[in-house]
Enzyme design. Sequence first.
Site, mmCIF file in Angstrom:
data_model
loop_
_atom_site.group_PDB
_atom_site.id
_atom_site.type_symbol
_atom_site.label_atom_id
_atom_site.label_comp_id
_atom_site.label_asym_id
_atom_site.label_seq_id
_atom_site.Cartn_x
_atom_site.Cartn_y
_atom_site.Cartn_z
ATOM 1 N N GLU A 17 0.846 -1.195 0.000
ATOM 2 C CA GLU A 17 0.000 0.000 0.000
ATOM 3 C C GLU A 17 0.879 1.241 0.000
ATOM 4 O OE1 GLU A 17 -3.429 -0.078 2.528
ATOM 5 O OE2 GLU A 17 -3.049 1.953 3.229
ATOM 6 N N LYS A 22 2.736 14.573 -0.915
ATOM 7 C CA LYS A 22 2.150 15.917 -1.013
ATOM 8 C C LYS A 22 2.954 16.825 -1.938
ATOM 9 C CE LYS A 22 -0.723 16.264 3.020
ATOM 10 N NZ LYS A 22 -0.593 14.949 3.654
ATOM 11 N N HIS A 78 -8.043 3.295 -3.358
ATOM 12 C CA HIS A 78 -8.955 3.435 -2.232
ATOM 13 C C HIS A 78 -9.919 4.556 -2.638
ATOM 14 C CE1 HIS A 78 -5.866 1.815 0.924
ATOM 15 N NE2 HIS A 78 -5.651 1.291 -0.262
ATOM 16 N N ASP A 160 -21.082 -4.764 13.387
ATOM 17 C CA ASP A 160 -20.031 -4.512 12.392
ATOM 18 C C ASP A 160 -19.928 -5.688 11.413
ATOM 19 O OD1 ASP A 160 -18.311 -2.309 11.927
ATOM 20 O OD2 ASP A 160 -16.588 -3.562 12.426
#
Length: 307
Positions: A17, A22, A78, A160
């Site tokens: 992942e 930035k 995602h 959940d």
Amino acid sequence: MMKVTDIMARRMAFSFELFPPKTDAGMEKLIGPGGVLDQLCTMRPDYISCTYGAGGGNVGKNLEVLDAIKQKTIGVTHFTCIGNTREGIRDQLQTYLDHGVDHILALRGDLPFGWTGTGGDLRYATELVKFIRDTFGDKFTIAVAGSPEGHIQCRSLEADISFLKQKQDEGADFIMTQLCWDMDQFRYWLDAIRAAGVTMPVDVGIMPVLDAAATINMALSRNGCVMPRPLCEIISKHWIFPNPFAPGESEESIAAKKAAFKEAGLEYTIRLIDEYRVCGIQGIHLYALNKYEDVARLVAESGIKDL
Ligand code: FAD
């Protein structure tokens, strides 16, 4: 086109992942020639996912990172409901398809501080999964989040798990788990979801334990994760935070403790991977944290993949 679920049906999958940097310099380091992405791909991961910033931030860079991933392996984006209208979601998802990204982790997203809802048209990941299936049919392979310790806001673990089953009923294909160091809890949860009729493959998210502050931050800033005694011992033995019993500690001493913490953390993570692999899971998903060296050591020493 190969799907992650096809791989998981045959053998344990192995993936990384990444998060969108930035700055331009961060992007160059990650996806530039010979950068971290190129280096990670020498380990031949089955797929690489890229996070999606809450509130719509960093979305442009998410796509740039996925474009680069796509050159090498399957890219999984995602995606969250935060601040997104139905129309906005449709447009963004079509853009992913246009870029050849057809795997998506459908999330609600963390609610920014003070918010009571997503600020968008969809309230839960269940609704997002349904929306993606209704709008795009089978064009996407859809992953969803699973929380072995229960999501921090859930009414109960049972509630959940019921919503996880609902995600499957709405058309989700596989589960990517929240980090969990509590192996007894993980085994309980795995039995419980199977008993509830959740048959989706389980891809276990593992955050390498490399840095004390980052470990505590991941566990407690949002997720309320249990930190088992052996992990607490590693943090205690290499304590680097303001310490009234060692005022004026030198930078060298702190650096040495950080290095020793990392060694102990790597060993801890390797044992954790061993424990997960014997649980009957379908994948190991390593949070690579946009780093190469430590992650490569972890892969080599744990033996997840023959390199
Ligand atoms: P949901 O499944 O919608 O659950 C949220 C809460 O609502 C839970 O308490 C659940 O029990 C309850 N619930 C679920 N469905 C219903 C329903 N239909 N009715 C009533 N209650 C319901 N966040 C980001 O912003 N960007 C990322 O890139 C990102 N990546 C992640 C990757 C992984 C592998 C994981 C596990 C999490 C990631 N997150 C990311 C964090 C995630 O967005 C948060 O955990 C968020 O708070 C919950 O998302 P979810 O999809 O699990 O929500």
